[in-house]
Design an enzyme around this catalytic site. Sequence first.
Site: not given
Length: 313
Positions: A16, A152, A222, A261, A263, A276, A278, A282
Site C-alpha cells: 500500500e 485496501s 482509489y 475507522r 468498517d 474490521e 483501521n 486513508g
Amino acid sequence: MELGHVVVLAGGLSYEREVSLRSGRRVADALRSLDVPVVLYDSDASLLDRLAADPPDVVFPVLHGASGEDGAVRGVLDLLPVPYVGARPDACRIAWDKPAAKSVVAAAGLATPPSIALPKEVFHDLGASAVLDRVVAALGLPLFVKPTRGGSALGASAVHSAHELPAAMVGCFAYGDTALIERCVEGTEIAVSVLDLPDGLRALPPVEIAAPGRLYDYTARYEAGETEFIAPARLSPAVTEKATAAALTAHRALGLRDLSRTDMIVDRAGEVHFLEVNVAPGMTETSLLPRAVKAAGLNLGTVCRDLLLRRFP
C-alpha cells in the site's frame, strides 16, 4: 501551543505504499493550509537518522499496510522517543489481526459475521478440497475471503459459489499466509470514523459505499469515479445511532486512540455487523475519513492539527 516541527510519515515498502504517499501528501497539504510547519518523510533506511538529527515536536504516521499498521514503526518511535498521533503498538497489533480484532469486539457485544481463519499450511496438511468443502457446509454461501492482515482490499474477493472458493484462496494467499473466510452479510456497507477531538471522543457521520458490482476492491477505493460515496449514509436515525455506537465500542475495546475507522455492514433488518477496524485510515481524495470529516462540517486541516496537539509534549 505552537507546533514548530511536524513530520508526516508515509510511504514504506508495503503493498500500500502508493496509497500511503497520497495520504501523506493530503495530510501535509491540509496542515500547511493552516501554516503548520510540516515535512513529509518516507519510512526508509534514512528515517531514524533524520529524526535523531532534527527531532520533531510530533509525528503524524500515515503508513498503510504492514509495519505502518501492525505497530512496528510506532514501537521504534517509542524507542527514540518521539511523540506520534494514533494507537500505541500493542493496540495496533490486535487491530491489525482481523480475527483477533473480531474476537475482542465480539466480547464487547458487537455482532460480527461467523468466520474461520485458515493458514496456508492447513491446505497442505489436510487437503484443500476437503477443508473448503467443510467451510462451505459450515458457513454457507456467499462468502468473503481476505487476508487476516492487510488493507485496501488487496487479496480480497467475494465468493458466490463453491467452485469460486479455490481461486479466491489463491488470490488471498498472494498477499498473506492466512486467509479469513467470513459469511457474507448482504446489506449496506458503511464506514464510521472516530476521532479524539478537543470536546471528547466523537463518531463522525457514517459514510455509505456503493461500489460497482457490489465489490469495494482496490480500484473502487482509489480510482475517482469508480464508487459512489454517500455521506452521511442513507440510514434511519436509529440505525445511524447503532452504527456510531458500534464504532465507539470498537475504538474503546481495542484500546485505540486519536483516530480510527470501523468498517461495517448494515443488513436488511437494520442490524450492524462489524467487519474490521483501521488504525491508520486513508487520507486520499477518495478516502472515507476525510469524507466523514466534511460531512460533520469539520475542516481536515483543523482536525489533523488538533490530533497533533493532543500528542504535543
